[in-house]
Design an enzyme around this catalytic site. Sequence first.
Site, PDB file in Angstrom:
ATOM      1  N   LYS A  17       0.868  -1.389  -0.087  1.00 20.31           N
ATOM      2  CA  LYS A  17       0.194  -0.041  -0.257  1.00 20.31           C
ATOM      3  C   LYS A  17       0.826   1.299   0.155  1.00 20.31           C
ATOM      4  O   LYS A  17       0.605   2.310  -0.681  1.00 20.31           O
ATOM      5  CB  LYS A  17      -0.856  -0.223   1.091  1.00 20.31           C
ATOM      6  CG  LYS A  17      -1.704   1.202   1.548  1.00 20.31           C
ATOM      7  CD  LYS A  17      -3.009   0.977   2.078  1.00 20.31           C
ATOM      8  CE  LYS A  17      -2.616   0.101   3.549  1.00 20.31           C
ATOM      9  NZ  LYS A  17      -1.739   1.007   4.462  1.00 20.31           N
ATOM     10  N   THR A  21       3.949   1.455  -1.233  1.00 25.66           N
ATOM     11  CA  THR A  21       4.567   1.204  -2.414  1.00 25.66           C
ATOM     12  C   THR A  21       3.821   2.158  -3.352  1.00 25.66           C
ATOM     13  O   THR A  21       3.964   2.896  -4.225  1.00 25.66           O
ATOM     14  CB  THR A  21       4.938   0.257  -2.847  1.00 25.66           C
ATOM     15  OG1 THR A  21       6.059  -0.474  -1.852  1.00 25.66           O
ATOM     16  CG2 THR A  21       5.666   0.072  -4.334  1.00 25.66           C
ATOM     17  N   ARG A  78       2.712   8.235   7.194  1.00 21.66           N
ATOM     18  CA  ARG A  78       2.925   7.976   8.517  1.00 21.66           C
ATOM     19  C   ARG A  78       4.274   7.646   8.804  1.00 21.66           C
ATOM     20  O   ARG A  78       5.089   7.126   7.491  1.00 21.66           O
ATOM     21  CB  ARG A  78       2.338   6.944   9.111  1.00 21.66           C
ATOM     22  CG  ARG A  78       0.563   7.029   9.429  1.00 21.66           C
ATOM     23  CD  ARG A  78       0.061   6.033   9.736  1.00 21.66           C
ATOM     24  NE  ARG A  78       0.248   4.590   8.792  1.00 21.66           N
ATOM     25  CZ  ARG A  78      -0.017   3.392   9.325  1.00 21.66           C
ATOM     26  NH1 ARG A  78      -0.334   3.210  10.394  1.00 21.66           N
ATOM     27  NH2 ARG A  78      -0.035   2.470   8.375  1.00 21.66           N
ATOM     28  N   LYS A 115       6.761  -6.863   9.898  1.00 19.86           N
ATOM     29  CA  LYS A 115       6.185  -6.196   8.953  1.00 19.86           C
ATOM     30  C   LYS A 115       6.786  -5.304   8.016  1.00 19.86           C
ATOM     31  O   LYS A 115       6.850  -5.057   6.746  1.00 19.86           O
ATOM     32  CB  LYS A 115       5.123  -5.187   9.500  1.00 19.86           C
ATOM     33  CG  LYS A 115       4.329  -4.505   8.556  1.00 19.86           C
ATOM     34  CD  LYS A 115       3.129  -3.804   9.217  1.00 19.86           C
ATOM     35  CE  LYS A 115       2.033  -3.082   8.570  1.00 19.86           C
ATOM     36  NZ  LYS A 115       2.689  -1.850   7.563  1.00 19.86           N
ATOM     37  N   ALA A 132      -3.038   1.391  13.050  1.00 23.97           N
ATOM     38  CA  ALA A 132      -4.350   1.488  12.548  1.00 23.97           C
ATOM     39  C   ALA A 132      -5.253   0.325  13.124  1.00 23.97           C
ATOM     40  O   ALA A 132      -6.496   0.316  13.059  1.00 23.97           O
ATOM     41  CB  ALA A 132      -4.166   0.974  10.950  1.00 23.97           C
ATOM     42  N   PHE A 158      -3.383  -0.636   7.036  1.00 21.08           N
ATOM     43  CA  PHE A 158      -4.208  -1.898   6.742  1.00 21.08           C
ATOM     44  C   PHE A 158      -5.393  -1.648   5.746  1.00 21.08           C
ATOM     45  O   PHE A 158      -5.193  -0.827   4.829  1.00 21.08           O
ATOM     46  CB  PHE A 158      -4.645  -2.476   8.228  1.00 21.08           C
ATOM     47  CG  PHE A 158      -3.641  -2.938   8.897  1.00 21.08           C
ATOM     48  CD1 PHE A 158      -2.632  -3.594   8.473  1.00 21.08           C
ATOM     49  CD2 PHE A 158      -3.527  -2.424  10.183  1.00 21.08           C
ATOM     50  CE1 PHE A 158      -1.632  -3.854   9.330  1.00 21.08           C
ATOM     51  CE2 PHE A 158      -2.517  -2.569  11.206  1.00 21.08           C
ATOM     52  CZ  PHE A 158      -1.279  -3.523  10.799  1.00 21.08           C
ATOM     53  N   PHE A 189       2.586  -8.453  -8.584  1.00 15.87           N
ATOM     54  CA  PHE A 189       3.793  -9.194  -8.140  1.00 15.87           C
ATOM     55  C   PHE A 189       4.417 -10.269  -9.321  1.00 15.87           C
ATOM     56  O   PHE A 189       3.694 -10.617 -10.039  1.00 15.87           O
ATOM     57  CB  PHE A 189       3.425 -10.041  -6.839  1.00 15.87           C
ATOM     58  CG  PHE A 189       3.463  -9.164  -5.552  1.00 15.87           C
ATOM     59  CD1 PHE A 189       4.294  -9.242  -4.605  1.00 15.87           C
ATOM     60  CD2 PHE A 189       2.279  -8.073  -5.474  1.00 15.87           C
ATOM     61  CE1 PHE A 189       4.258  -8.595  -3.467  1.00 15.87           C
ATOM     62  CE2 PHE A 189       2.207  -7.582  -4.143  1.00 15.87           C
ATOM     63  CZ  PHE A 189       3.310  -7.574  -3.272  1.00 15.87           C
ATOM     64  N   TRP A 212       6.561  -0.751  -8.089  1.00 18.16           N
ATOM     65  CA  TRP A 212       7.643  -1.431  -7.525  1.00 18.16           C
ATOM     66  C   TRP A 212       8.888  -1.443  -8.611  1.00 18.16           C
ATOM     67  O   TRP A 212       9.970  -1.147  -8.127  1.00 18.16           O
ATOM     68  CB  TRP A 212       7.425  -2.856  -6.936  1.00 18.16           C
ATOM     69  CG  TRP A 212       8.537  -3.272  -5.936  1.00 18.16           C
ATOM     70  CD1 TRP A 212       8.545  -3.331  -4.723  1.00 18.16           C
ATOM     71  CD2 TRP A 212       9.649  -4.007  -6.346  1.00 18.16           C
ATOM     72  NE1 TRP A 212       9.831  -3.707  -4.115  1.00 18.16           N
ATOM     73  CE2 TRP A 212      10.321  -4.154  -5.121  1.00 18.16           C
ATOM     74  CE3 TRP A 212      10.086  -4.483  -7.693  1.00 18.16           C
ATOM     75  CZ2 TRP A 212      11.471  -4.929  -5.329  1.00 18.16           C
ATOM     76  CZ3 TRP A 212      11.265  -5.001  -7.653  1.00 18.16           C
ATOM     77  CH2 TRP A 212      12.050  -5.479  -6.616  1.00 18.16           C
TER      78      TRP A 212
END
Length: 562
Positions: free
Chosen positions: A77, A79, A100, A111, A279, A307, A387, A415
């Site tokens: 998210k 990215t 953030r 994470k 979150a 999230f 991906f 990405w």
Amino acid sequence: MNKKTIVKSDIEIAMESKMKPILEIARELNIEENEFEPYGKYKGKISLNVLKKLQSKENGKLILVTAINPTKAGEGKSTVTVGLGDALKKRGKKSIIAMREPSLGPVMGVKGGATGGGYSQILPMDEINLHFTGDIHAITCANNALSAFIDNHIHQGNELGIDPEHIIWKRCLDLNDRALRQVTVGLGGPLNGTPRTDGFDITVASEIMAVLCLASDLDDLKKRIARMIVAYTFNGEPVSAGELGVEGALTLLLKDALKPNLVQTIEHTPALIHGGPFANIAHGCNSILATKTALKLGDYVVTEAGFGADLGAEKFLNIKMRYAGLTPSAVVIVATIRALKQNGGVEYADLKQENLEALKAGFVNLVKHCETISKFGLPAVVAVNRFMTDTDEELTILESLFREHGITFALTEVWEKGGLGGIDLADKVLAAIEGNENNFKHLYNLEDSLKYKIETIAREVYGADGVEFSDVAEAQLATFEKFGWGNLPVCMAKSQYSLSDDPKKLGRPTGFKIHIRQLKPSIGAGFIVCLTGNVMTMPGLPKRPAGLDMNVDADGNAVGLF
């Protein structure tokens, strides 16, 4: 190995990227030298006077990036947020990113960081993911100073009549450390204070973090700190930080942390990185001050909420936008084929394998999040973050599902390609902003009861049949209404992995209820926290923490940081 198959790590890509001096980025935003405080060559703080000076300037367009329910590794998210900001810049728009700050707990845990990835990163990623400008350390200091003031007040005679067994303010540390969830303080005799049970939260779960992110200026920050409830008296009355007289000292510790931080992307798009509440515990959005400042400095601001849309986006729209007095222009919902497959029943370890049936089955999770955003009256575009393990067959099936449900989507490859990989997304977001009427609304009114607000979120956002309140929660509801806190928004603390409060119920579960076990007053922040399931406010490290792969070379360069 064939060179084409070599994939560079995020830190390798970041270290190879050339940054502009941050003063140059500030000048491009028309920030005067006396309005900016450099923290080294590539990061710095923007004076609060910039926002005051630009109050009469029209705001830019605010774009929220959220997601479906994620897998353990996250879905990119951040990215996509960075890539969309870069893509808008490539389209000739004056774009700014507002995100953030990363917490050291997840960075050292499992994470990862919060600066994007690949060629859609915010720099300097190593410094941002570690100590940055010291904001989170300042919050830790202020939080623990308050704990010290509370224990000292009791030790020095306890004029307020604080019940040591009903102190709800915890100490904090910005690391994952399960051993600190419950501790005993004051041991060693009368000179060391009154023995009592205490505990630690992770710093990003501290109410001071939430307060800083929702404050409009220094004076508002001080007033919010004064309203924070820290304990109850022997008679059951709430005790605030203001009654201890500490709001001035705590605000002093936070005066620099309140200023938004300016950095840049690999493609030199300006980024304001400021604040970082969890979150699934707090409201999961960057600071109002950073968002408002960005909206005055740029024409398009891309921000994110933590999230999935059931957590960060719901709180962004019901809490942050309410206090900020802002209206978002559009929402981007990030989805990945692997997360859809997991929501369709595939085990995490098998997500790289093609599974068309699971993809179809898990699509219902995305549909629910799209429905939720539509309930807020906002246009949405789904960003499919591609991906390398996604197959052509899976992409074909996914495209057919989008068309079948009439959902606007864009395939993103930010990405790998940076802003160029987000051009289609940028175009569709711009079209959504220009081609749709904005009918933004909150899901509940502040005048509604706390129970009604909770039930509304459970029903409208999670798809629950209802809510079950524990005896403790029922008693707290009555007490909080009596204290005059019933007109506040609610902040649901829930698992990020499911629409329900059970992380094992994936997809779009039905026939379930949300279980509210306890409420927590965050009166300074301006909301009531509702604890569901087994949400932890102090996470633990995984079996193999990410920190075990981190190092520093002889020249002081970070190694193994993602």
